[in-house]
Write an enzyme that holds these catalytic residues in place. Structure first.
Site, PDB file in Angstrom:
ATOM      1  N   CYS A   1      -6.645   3.084   2.519  1.00 22.82           N
ATOM      2  CA  CYS A   1      -7.331   2.279   3.526  1.00 22.82           C
ATOM      3  C   CYS A   1      -6.393   1.225   4.079  1.00 22.82           C
ATOM      4  O   CYS A   1      -5.730   0.522   3.320  1.00 22.82           O
ATOM      5  CB  CYS A   1      -8.516   1.551   2.887  1.00 22.82           C
ATOM      6  SG  CYS A   1      -9.875   2.630   2.515  1.00 22.82           S
TER       7      CYS A   1
ATOM      8  N   ALA B   1      -9.541   6.842   3.593  1.00 22.54           N
ATOM      9  CA  ALA B   1     -10.982   7.074   3.507  1.00 22.54           C
ATOM     10  C   ALA B   1     -11.589   6.775   4.875  1.00 22.54           C
ATOM     11  O   ALA B   1     -11.612   5.626   5.315  1.00 22.54           O
ATOM     12  CB  ALA B   1     -11.589   6.164   2.446  1.00 22.54           C
TER      13      ALA B   1
ATOM     14  N   TYR C   1     -17.614   5.615  -4.955  1.00 20.79           N
ATOM     15  CA  TYR C   1     -18.265   5.724  -3.650  1.00 20.79           C
ATOM     16  C   TYR C   1     -19.430   6.714  -3.720  1.00 20.79           C
ATOM     17  O   TYR C   1     -19.736   7.249  -4.795  1.00 20.79           O
ATOM     18  CB  TYR C   1     -17.211   6.059  -2.576  1.00 20.79           C
ATOM     19  CG  TYR C   1     -16.227   4.920  -2.436  1.00 20.79           C
ATOM     20  CD1 TYR C   1     -16.672   3.653  -2.059  1.00 20.79           C
ATOM     21  CD2 TYR C   1     -14.875   5.064  -2.746  1.00 20.79           C
ATOM     22  CE1 TYR C   1     -15.801   2.563  -1.977  1.00 20.79           C
ATOM     23  CE2 TYR C   1     -13.997   3.979  -2.662  1.00 20.79           C
ATOM     24  CZ  TYR C   1     -14.467   2.735  -2.280  1.00 20.79           C
ATOM     25  OH  TYR C   1     -13.628   1.655  -2.214  1.00 20.79           O
TER      26      TYR C   1
HETATM   27  C1  LIG Z   1      -3.727  -0.104  -0.043  1.00 24.55           C
HETATM   28  C2  LIG Z   1      -4.444   0.978  -0.794  1.00 24.55           C
HETATM   29  C3  LIG Z   1      -5.531   1.615  -0.198  1.00 24.55           C
HETATM   30  C4  LIG Z   1      -6.183   2.671  -0.857  1.00 24.55           C
HETATM   31  N1  LIG Z   1      -7.175   3.357  -0.223  1.00 24.55           N
HETATM   32  C5  LIG Z   1      -7.653   4.495  -0.774  1.00 24.55           C
HETATM   33  C6  LIG Z   1      -8.482   5.361  -0.042  1.00 24.55           C
HETATM   34  O1  LIG Z   1      -8.734   5.169   1.143  1.00 24.55           O
HETATM   35  N2  LIG Z   1      -8.970   6.464  -0.667  1.00 24.55           N
HETATM   36  C7  LIG Z   1      -8.654   6.751  -1.966  1.00 24.55           C
HETATM   37  O2  LIG Z   1      -9.125   7.754  -2.494  1.00 24.55           O
HETATM   38  N3  LIG Z   1      -7.836   5.963  -2.667  1.00 24.55           N
HETATM   39  C8  LIG Z   1      -7.306   4.868  -2.098  1.00 24.55           C
HETATM   40  N4  LIG Z   1      -6.401   4.111  -2.783  1.00 24.55           N
HETATM   41  C9  LIG Z   1      -5.955   4.584  -4.103  1.00 24.55           C
HETATM   42  C10 LIG Z   1      -4.682   5.422  -3.950  1.00 24.55           C
HETATM   43  O3  LIG Z   1      -4.880   6.556  -3.136  1.00 24.55           O
HETATM   44  C11 LIG Z   1      -4.165   5.860  -5.325  1.00 24.55           C
HETATM   45  O4  LIG Z   1      -5.107   6.703  -5.916  1.00 24.55           O
HETATM   46  C12 LIG Z   1      -3.881   4.660  -6.244  1.00 24.55           C
HETATM   47  O5  LIG Z   1      -3.248   3.619  -5.540  1.00 24.55           O
HETATM   48  C13 LIG Z   1      -3.010   5.052  -7.424  1.00 24.55           C
HETATM   49  O6  LIG Z   1      -1.785   5.619  -6.977  1.00 24.55           O
HETATM   50  P1  LIG Z   1      -0.398   4.776  -6.932  1.00 24.55           P
HETATM   51  O7  LIG Z   1      -0.146   4.302  -8.341  1.00 24.55           O
HETATM   52  O8  LIG Z   1       0.629   5.789  -6.456  1.00 24.55           O
HETATM   53  O9  LIG Z   1      -0.563   3.653  -6.002  1.00 24.55           O
HETATM   54  C14 LIG Z   1      -5.762   3.039  -2.164  1.00 24.55           C
HETATM   55  C15 LIG Z   1      -4.710   2.359  -2.764  1.00 24.55           C
HETATM   56  C16 LIG Z   1      -4.032   1.355  -2.093  1.00 24.55           C
HETATM   57  C17 LIG Z   1      -2.850   0.697  -2.763  1.00 24.55           C
END
Ligand SMILES: Cc1cc2nc3c(=O)[nH]c(=O)nc-3n(C[C@H](O)[C@H](O)[C@H](O)COP(=O)(O)O)c2cc1C
Length: 352
Positions: A24, A56, A180
């Site tokens: 997001c 999302a 969600y």
């Molecule tokens: C800024 C930000 C926005 C995110 N928005 C979403 C989202 O829209 N949908 C979703 O399923 N997860 C969202 N997440 C979770 C990430 O997709 C991911 O699952 C989580 O950050 C863990 O992965 P990472 O350790 O590589 O950051 C978001 C994470 C961050 C940091």
């Protein structure tokens, strides 16, 4: 080295196993993506990922987390997505979108504005959920969806999938994770219904199955459909990994091609043993026991770590979120570190 092997799903070829996880940006107005989304998602496609999944994206106005989420419930939004999806595809990456409904976690401010429930003056709207149970203290009390409300949710996901196709997306991920709406139905902690959408495992998973079926109905057979789940609520009496394996086992028959395995988000104040690759064992178990492709996500930050996950059979793809915010060229750096070659955009070839 496995990270840079291609991967086929339906008619698509993923150029490697690295996918930009949906994130997001809370930067849209009226659900309409703008220049920020083009540059943000476009940079990561230039960066060499196999697929870039847009954040999302709400299937209805009331399904937004914040008033600044992107949406895909009207034609203006579709038109705004078109050049973004086209640009991603022109860079050789698969343009994907995550379709979402926030349920009881809707109607909040942006993280950098506190992230709490909106007040009436701030434009709060009525949230909906399986049951009238708020996420936490000071959160909105959602309205329990009635039968017509549930039918509208299914219809909204179906219409959003048809619009995603018009927008030029080639991959849909349904958001069934992070507390969600779809996840709220799945978990006994948020679903106290006594109709055919609550109670037994079969009843609690009915909505997600109906949504998948409705989406598959309009989403072309040659294009893949993914589902993101939270493998566990990390909470006593909640959704757990055994439930996830069971659900995953039913998904191929419904037309789901990959389960993107995250965790948590359903209830606050739980202890999560966060560490490098901490959700990978869930992806591995689902892949092995439910015999469906999986994506691993969560603190995957190093190229060798990502390669090891694919090589070790933990998952078919890795989704990279924060590491790709820090470095949109993560896949290029990974290729250099692991000794793989990936083609640079012609415009940039003098630098590689
Ligand atoms: C800024 C930000 C926005 C995110 N928005 C979403 C989202 O829209 N949908 C979703 O399923 N997860 C969202 N997440 C979770 C990430 O997709 C991911 O699952 C989580 O950050 C863990 O992965 P990472 O350790 O590589 O950051 C978001 C994470 C961050 C940091």
């Amino acid at each position: 080295m496995k990270l840079f092997e291609t991967y086929n799903q339906r008619s698509l070829i993923f150029r490697n196993r690295i996918v930009v996880s949906p994130m997001c940006q809370y930067s849209a107005t009226d659900g309409i993506p703008n220049h920020w989304h083009l540059v943000h998602l476009g940079s990561r496609a230039v960066g060499g990922a196999a697929a870039v999944i847009a954040e999302a994206t709400a299937v209805s106005a009331e399904g937004r987390i914040s008033a600044h989420d992107t949406g895909i419930w009207n034609d203006t939004q579709v038109q705004a997505w078109q050049p973004i999806a086209a640009f991603i595809a022109e860079q050789g990456a698969i343009p994907g979108v995550q379709l979402a409904h926030a349920g009881r976690k809707a109607s909040v401010s942006r993280p950098w504005e506190g992230g709490g429930a909106l007040s009436a003056e701030q434009g709060a709207w009525q949230t909906v959920a399986p049951s009238a149970i708020p996420f936490d203290k000071h959160w909105h009390v959602p309205q329990a969806l009635d039968a017509a409300g549930i039918r509208k949710v299914v219809a909204d996901f179906r219409a959003a999938a048809a619009r995603a196709r018009e927008a030029g997306f080639k991959l849909i991920e349904l958001h069934g994770a992070h507390g969600y709406l779809l996840h709220q139905f799945m978990s006994p902690l948020s679903n106290h219904r006594d109709d055919e959408y609550g109670g037994s495992f079969e009843n609690r998973t009915r909505l997600v199955r109906e949504v998948i079926t409705a989406v598959r109905d309009v989403w072309p057979a040659e294009l893949p459909l993914w589902l993101r789940i939270s493998a566990t609520d990390w909470a006593e009496g909640g959704w757990n990994i055994d439930d996830s394996v069971r659900l995953a086992g039913e998904l191929s028959a419904l037309g789901v091609d990959l389960v993107d395995v995250s965790s948590g988000g359903l209830v606050p104040h739980v202890r999560i043993p966060v560490g490098p690759g901490y959700q990978v064992p869930f992806a591995a178990r689902i892949r092995q026991e439910a015999r469906i492709a999986t994506g691993a996500v969560g603190l995957i930050t190093e190229p060798a770590q990502a390669d090891g996950i694919i090589a070790g059979g933990g998952a078919d793809v890795v989704l990279i979120a924060r590491a790709s915010l820090r470095d949109p060229y993560f896949p290029r750096r990974a290729a250099q570190e692991l000794g793989a070659t990936i083609v640079a955009p012609v415009q940039y070839q003098r630098a590689w």
